[in-house]
Design a protein around this motif. Structure first.
Motif, PDB file in Angstrom:
ATOM      1  N   LEU A  79       0.844  -1.309  -0.053  1.00 30.51           N
ATOM      2  CA  LEU A  79       0.000  -0.137   0.059  1.00 30.51           C
ATOM      3  C   LEU A  79       0.798   1.076   0.038  1.00 30.51           C
ATOM      4  CD1 LEU A  79      -2.814  -0.933   2.386  1.00 30.51           C
ATOM      5  CD2 LEU A  79      -2.951  -1.222   0.002  1.00 30.51           C
ATOM      6  N   LEU A  80       1.805   1.374   0.842  1.00 32.53           N
ATOM      7  CA  LEU A  80       2.638   2.562   1.135  1.00 32.53           C
ATOM      8  C   LEU A  80       3.835   2.558   0.094  1.00 32.53           C
ATOM      9  CD1 LEU A  80       2.548   3.389   4.948  1.00 32.53           C
ATOM     10  CD2 LEU A  80       1.380   4.385   3.003  1.00 32.53           C
ATOM     11  N   MET A  81       4.171   1.181  -0.516  1.00 32.59           N
ATOM     12  CA  MET A  81       5.242   1.012  -1.307  1.00 32.59           C
ATOM     13  C   MET A  81       6.544   1.221  -0.792  1.00 32.59           C
ATOM     14  SD  MET A  81       3.948  -0.149  -3.984  1.00 32.59           S
ATOM     15  CE  MET A  81       5.045  -0.137  -5.416  1.00 32.59           C
ATOM     16  N   LYS A  82       6.727   0.961   0.602  1.00 30.68           N
ATOM     17  CA  LYS A  82       7.978   1.185   1.178  1.00 30.68           C
ATOM     18  C   LYS A  82       9.118  -0.028   0.979  1.00 30.68           C
ATOM     19  CE  LYS A  82       7.017   5.244   2.855  1.00 30.68           C
ATOM     20  NZ  LYS A  82       7.406   6.509   2.454  1.00 30.68           N
ATOM     21  N   PRO A  83      10.187   0.124   0.806  1.00 34.16           N
ATOM     22  CA  PRO A  83      10.892  -1.071   0.746  1.00 34.16           C
ATOM     23  C   PRO A  83      11.021  -1.950   2.164  1.00 34.16           C
ATOM     24  CG  PRO A  83      12.206   0.918   1.187  1.00 34.16           C
ATOM     25  CD  PRO A  83      10.952   1.383   0.985  1.00 34.16           C
ATOM     26  N   ALA A  84      11.342  -3.342   1.665  1.00 33.23           N
ATOM     27  CA  ALA A  84      11.119  -4.200   2.992  1.00 33.23           C
ATOM     28  C   ALA A  84      12.274  -3.978   3.830  1.00 33.23           C
ATOM     29  CB  ALA A  84      11.374  -5.623   2.436  1.00 33.23           C
ATOM     30  N   VAL A  85      13.109  -3.313   3.527  1.00 34.11           N
ATOM     31  CA  VAL A  85      14.318  -2.972   4.500  1.00 34.11           C
ATOM     32  C   VAL A  85      13.809  -2.112   5.369  1.00 34.11           C
ATOM     33  CG1 VAL A  85      15.448  -1.391   3.281  1.00 34.11           C
ATOM     34  CG2 VAL A  85      16.799  -2.638   4.995  1.00 34.11           C
ATOM     35  N   THR A  99      11.565 -13.930  24.769  1.00 33.30           N
ATOM     36  CA  THR A  99      11.236 -13.273  23.321  1.00 33.30           C
ATOM     37  C   THR A  99      12.135 -12.844  22.484  1.00 33.30           C
ATOM     38  OG1 THR A  99       8.979 -12.952  24.477  1.00 33.30           O
ATOM     39  CG2 THR A  99       9.784 -11.549  22.603  1.00 33.30           C
ATOM     40  N   LEU A 100      13.185 -12.158  23.245  1.00 33.56           N
ATOM     41  CA  LEU A 100      14.345 -11.466  22.528  1.00 33.56           C
ATOM     42  C   LEU A 100      15.054 -12.669  22.000  1.00 33.56           C
ATOM     43  CD1 LEU A 100      15.027  -8.282  24.773  1.00 33.56           C
ATOM     44  CD2 LEU A 100      14.015  -8.408  22.706  1.00 33.56           C
ATOM     45  N   LEU A 101      15.671 -13.670  22.914  1.00 33.90           N
ATOM     46  CA  LEU A 101      16.282 -14.723  22.436  1.00 33.90           C
ATOM     47  C   LEU A 101      15.754 -15.652  21.354  1.00 33.90           C
ATOM     48  CD1 LEU A 101      17.581 -16.321  26.015  1.00 33.90           C
ATOM     49  CD2 LEU A 101      18.967 -14.977  24.143  1.00 33.90           C
ATOM     50  N   ALA A 102      14.434 -15.711  21.262  1.00 34.64           N
ATOM     51  CA  ALA A 102      13.674 -16.508  20.146  1.00 34.64           C
ATOM     52  C   ALA A 102      14.019 -15.416  18.948  1.00 34.64           C
ATOM     53  CB  ALA A 102      12.360 -16.624  20.325  1.00 34.64           C
ATOM     54  N   ALA A 103      13.671 -14.201  19.017  1.00 32.42           N
ATOM     55  CA  ALA A 103      14.153 -13.380  18.051  1.00 32.42           C
ATOM     56  C   ALA A 103      15.619 -13.336  17.616  1.00 32.42           C
ATOM     57  CB  ALA A 103      13.935 -11.592  18.311  1.00 32.42           C
ATOM     58  N   LEU A 104      16.354 -13.457  18.271  1.00 29.64           N
ATOM     59  CA  LEU A 104      17.907 -13.527  18.010  1.00 29.64           C
ATOM     60  C   LEU A 104      18.045 -14.894  17.154  1.00 29.64           C
ATOM     61  CD1 LEU A 104      20.861 -12.900  17.987  1.00 29.64           C
ATOM     62  CD2 LEU A 104      21.129 -14.127  20.208  1.00 29.64           C
ATOM     63  N   GLN A 105      17.487 -16.004  17.500  1.00 29.61           N
ATOM     64  CA  GLN A 105      17.634 -17.141  16.828  1.00 29.61           C
ATOM     65  C   GLN A 105      17.102 -17.067  15.625  1.00 29.61           C
ATOM     66  OE1 GLN A 105      17.940 -20.866  18.914  1.00 29.61           O
ATOM     67  NE2 GLN A 105      16.590 -22.175  17.319  1.00 29.61           N
ATOM     68  N   GLY A 106      15.895 -16.307  15.339  1.00 26.43           N
ATOM     69  CA  GLY A 106      15.263 -16.457  14.015  1.00 26.43           C
ATOM     70  C   GLY A 106      16.209 -15.659  13.106  1.00 26.43           C
ATOM     71  N   ALA A 107      16.602 -14.417  13.725  1.00 26.62           N
ATOM     72  CA  ALA A 107      17.466 -13.464  13.008  1.00 26.62           C
ATOM     73  C   ALA A 107      18.578 -14.350  12.188  1.00 26.62           C
ATOM     74  CB  ALA A 107      17.835 -12.239  13.382  1.00 26.62           C
ATOM     75  N   LEU A 108      19.249 -14.999  13.131  1.00 23.30           N
ATOM     76  CA  LEU A 108      20.688 -15.800  12.997  1.00 23.30           C
ATOM     77  C   LEU A 108      20.418 -16.781  11.813  1.00 23.30           C
ATOM     78  CD1 LEU A 108      23.545 -15.677  13.615  1.00 23.30           C
ATOM     79  CD2 LEU A 108      23.110 -17.571  15.298  1.00 23.30           C
ATOM     80  N   PHE A 109      19.039 -17.496  12.077  1.00 20.42           N
ATOM     81  CA  PHE A 109      18.903 -18.377  10.929  1.00 20.42           C
ATOM     82  C   PHE A 109      18.458 -17.849   9.697  1.00 20.42           C
ATOM     83  CE2 PHE A 109      15.375 -20.907   8.821  1.00 20.42           C
ATOM     84  CZ  PHE A 109      15.960 -22.464   8.767  1.00 20.42           C
ATOM     85  N   GLY A 110      17.979 -16.521   9.796  1.00 19.40           N
ATOM     86  CA  GLY A 110      17.622 -15.768   8.419  1.00 19.40           C
ATOM     87  C   GLY A 110      18.781 -15.353   7.592  1.00 19.40           C
ATOM     88  N   ILE A 111      19.785 -15.160   8.380  1.00 18.62           N
ATOM     89  CA  ILE A 111      21.216 -15.013   7.802  1.00 18.62           C
ATOM     90  C   ILE A 111      21.895 -16.224   7.322  1.00 18.62           C
ATOM     91  CG2 ILE A 111      23.374 -13.750   8.017  1.00 18.62           C
ATOM     92  CD1 ILE A 111      22.050 -11.763   9.895  1.00 18.62           C
ATOM     93  N   PHE A 112      22.205 -17.186   8.337  1.00 19.51           N
ATOM     94  CA  PHE A 112      22.921 -18.353   8.096  1.00 19.51           C
ATOM     95  C   PHE A 112      21.935 -19.484   8.463  1.00 19.51           C
ATOM     96  CE2 PHE A 112      26.400 -15.622   9.106  1.00 19.51           C
ATOM     97  CZ  PHE A 112      27.129 -15.713   7.785  1.00 19.51           C
ATOM     98  N   PRO A 113      21.297 -20.335   7.487  1.00 22.73           N
ATOM     99  CA  PRO A 113      21.751 -20.478   6.215  1.00 22.73           C
ATOM    100  C   PRO A 113      21.028 -19.759   5.158  1.00 22.73           C
ATOM    101  CG  PRO A 113      20.398 -22.287   6.641  1.00 22.73           C
ATOM    102  CD  PRO A 113      20.518 -21.303   7.795  1.00 22.73           C
ATOM    103  N   ILE A 114      19.749 -19.204   5.346  1.00 25.48           N
ATOM    104  CA  ILE A 114      18.913 -18.562   4.336  1.00 25.48           C
ATOM    105  C   ILE A 114      19.682 -17.571   3.450  1.00 25.48           C
ATOM    106  CG2 ILE A 114      16.710 -17.348   4.084  1.00 25.48           C
ATOM    107  CD1 ILE A 114      16.187 -19.785   5.470  1.00 25.48           C
ATOM    108  N   VAL A 148      15.312 -10.002   5.360  1.00 22.81           N
ATOM    109  CA  VAL A 148      14.799 -11.636   5.779  1.00 22.81           C
ATOM    110  C   VAL A 148      15.427 -11.815   7.158  1.00 22.81           C
ATOM    111  CG1 VAL A 148      15.740 -13.618   4.962  1.00 22.81           C
ATOM    112  CG2 VAL A 148      15.356 -12.010   3.301  1.00 22.81           C
ATOM    113  N   ALA A 149      16.334 -11.356   7.673  1.00 23.26           N
ATOM    114  CA  ALA A 149      16.411 -11.584   9.096  1.00 23.26           C
ATOM    115  C   ALA A 149      15.406 -10.972  10.051  1.00 23.26           C
ATOM    116  CB  ALA A 149      17.844 -10.800   9.707  1.00 23.26           C
TER     117      ALA A 149
END
Length: 540
Positions: A20-26, A51-66, A378-379
């Motif tokens: 809708l706003l056409m803003k970049p994903a970043v 919550t923050l540790l789960a967020a960290l694991q998701g972000a790390l997985f988003g970089i390595f290997p994704i 992606v992270a």
């Protein structure tokens, strides 16, 4: 219903910010991440620490290997582009025919599928579309053809990282998901070969191009079905696209049409085939041929356990540690990763191409800088997924004691909250028709099948359990629905528009591609429904 709406707020942020706003994903994804964390802590009362540790694991997985996988592929691609080898590969393909329909199939469908298989993330639309414009296609036509063609390979793109992510998010077996996704995508890929030609020449043009459509469509779809079901998810697109390109190129080289189909007003001399050297064509493909060989080598039954670190003495091949959940360790098989294998394949091939190590190093740094926005986006989305799937208590598998939360006090995840809401209002006989739509919405929001699977994969699984349906089938239905979202995703359309010089005309492109999105979803929904109730024995 209110808890489900609150749980869905991060998705609404993505919906408003991206299309809708056409803003970049970043920019949008980090905002959605902050909303997710705040909702988890303040509304669902999850402890801030976990919550923050789960967020960290998701972000790390988003970089390595994704994101590491397309990074490796883009380093090699950029190196070949900078040294002129990619131009030789593209020129050789363009020289095979002047028939516009055959060019669309060879470059938009076949070469686009290959680029989707090795790197994805916009390249399969941008690069073929720019080649077609260079060959004389109108920009709108080039964009439309490549967006329609780039559907069949999407769930297995970037060496199958969307399907690998789906397996990681849902904890379902990767090979079962690969088989089911392949059984859904192979017929659709075959149909989309016809749609690619129909988009530019309508029914009369399709009729005149039936032989080349059949060669292209069957070679890709049959190979996709066989590899996804009997070899591996990771190699599906690479092998299928190579077979497709080889079969189509061989057919076109043997059959010269005396009356090629051209655009109105064109003469046969507009795009005379150029001469090319077979040795140069082979060398330009050498990194990707080596990639296929090496990926097979590290995933054979006899070698896999060494490269994934499960064999005694080879544990150093596996990076793993606990971040927040002893039952869900962070794992990264660094040498078995397609990202590493792509870099190794490039380094082995470059000496034969006369490419210096210094050039490789320069492109390595350039690609890293180029991909920073994608890494952040992606992270953030994978971090959102991990938090939205967080439920308490988390138990230690060994001691059976609560690491986080309190024994006997259950806190369901945000995704489970949404799934329960869906189960309460949707019939089991209706949901199979709808499961592909979640994949389409996810890609429409994020521009990525990988991100879509991270957001909605577990929702599909939990909803399937609540309705008594196959979790593998519903998750695969969403995976196969993602290509429909690719055709209308604002990010995909912006990439296509930029590649062909149609910036600020994205709306015109979307109005064309949506005509193919709706039939795609109808056909896929009926296929999923058929597997659920007519042919359940064919579901892995």
């Amino acid at each position: 219903m209110l808890p489900a709406l609150v749980a869905a707020l991060p998705l609404f942020v993505l919906l408003v910010g991206l299309p809708l706003l056409m803003k970049p994903a970043v920019k949008v994804a980090p905002v959605a991440w902050a909303v997710t964390v705040l909702i988890a802590i303040l509304y669902f009362h999850l402890p801030p620490g976990v919550t923050l540790l789960a967020a960290l694991q998701g972000a790390l997985f988003g970089i390595f290997p994704i994101m590491y996988i397309p990074f490796g592929a883009l380093v090699v691609y950029n190196t070949l582009k900078a040294t002129g080898w990619m131009d030789k590969m593209q020129g050789a393909m363009a020289s095979l025919t002047i028939d516009r329909r055959a060019q669309a199939l060879l470059i938009g469908f076949g070469f686009g599928a290959f680029l989707e298989g090795i790197c994805g993330f916009g390249a399969p639309v941008a690069i073929p579309a720019s080649i077609l414009v260079g060959l004389g296609y109108e920009p709108m036509m080039a964009a439309l053809v490549c967006l329609v063609a780039n559907t069949g390979p999407v769930p297995f793109g970037s060496l199958a990282i969307p399907t690998v992510t789906l397996a990681g998010t849902t904890q379902l077996d990767l090979m079962r998901l690969s088989r089911m996704s392949g059984r859904l995508m192979a017929p659709l890929a075959f149909i989309m070969a016809f749609a690619t030609v129909f988009a530019m020449s309508r029914g009369k043009g399709v009729k005149g191009a039936l032989p080349v459509i059949l060669v292209t469509g069957l070679s890709f779809s049959v190979t996709q079905l066989l590899v996804s079901n009997f070899v591996s998810a990771e190699l599906t697109d690479v092998v299928a696209s190579l077979v497709c390109l080889s079969a189509t190129a061989l057919y076109l080289s043997r059959r010269r049409d005396a009356r090629p189909w051209l655009f109105p007003g064109e003469g046969a001399a507009v795009a005379k085939p150029k001469e090319f050297h077979p040795r140069e064509l082979f060398l330009s493909w050498l990194p990707y041929l080596l990639l296929a060989v090496l990926v097979i080598a590290v995933n054979l039954e006899g070698t896999k356990r060494y490269f994934n670190g499960s064999a005694k003495g080879w544990e150093w091949m596996l990076v793993q540690f606990q971040i927040y959940n002893p039952g869900k360790l962070y794992k990264f098989t660094w040498l078995q990763s397609p990202g590493t294998i792509m870099l190794i394949a490039g380094l082995l091939a470059f000496p034969f191409l006369g490419i210096r190590l210094r050039t490789f190093g320069e492109q390595f740094g350039k690609t890293a800088r180029q991909m920073v926005p994608s890494f952040v986006a992606v992270a953030s989305i994978l971090s959102i997924s991990e938090v939205m799937n967080l439920a308490l208590p988390i138990l230690d598998p060994k001691t059976k004691l609560a690491v986080w939360g309190t024994l006997g006090v259950k806190q369901i995840s945000m995704v489970n909250t949404m799934a329960n809401s869906i189960v309460s209002v949707v019939s089991a006989h209706v949901y199979p028709l709808l499961s592909p739509v979640f994949g389409t919405i996810g890609v429409f929001l994020t521009g990525s099948n990988t991100s879509s699977n991270a957001l909605f994969g577990n929702l599909q699984k939990l909803t399937a359990h609540g309705l008594g349906l196959s979790d593998v089938l519903m998750a695969s239905g969403g995976n196969a629905g993602s290509p429909a979202g690719k055709m209308i995703s604002p990010q995909s359309i912006v990439i296509a528009a930029a590649a062909v010089g149609l910036l600020n005309q994205e709306g015109r492109i979307m109005r064309q591609t949506i005509k193919y999105t709706i039939p795609y979803l109808v056909i896929l929904g009926l296929m999923v429904w058929g597997y659920a109730f007519l042919f359940p024995h064919l579901v892995p």
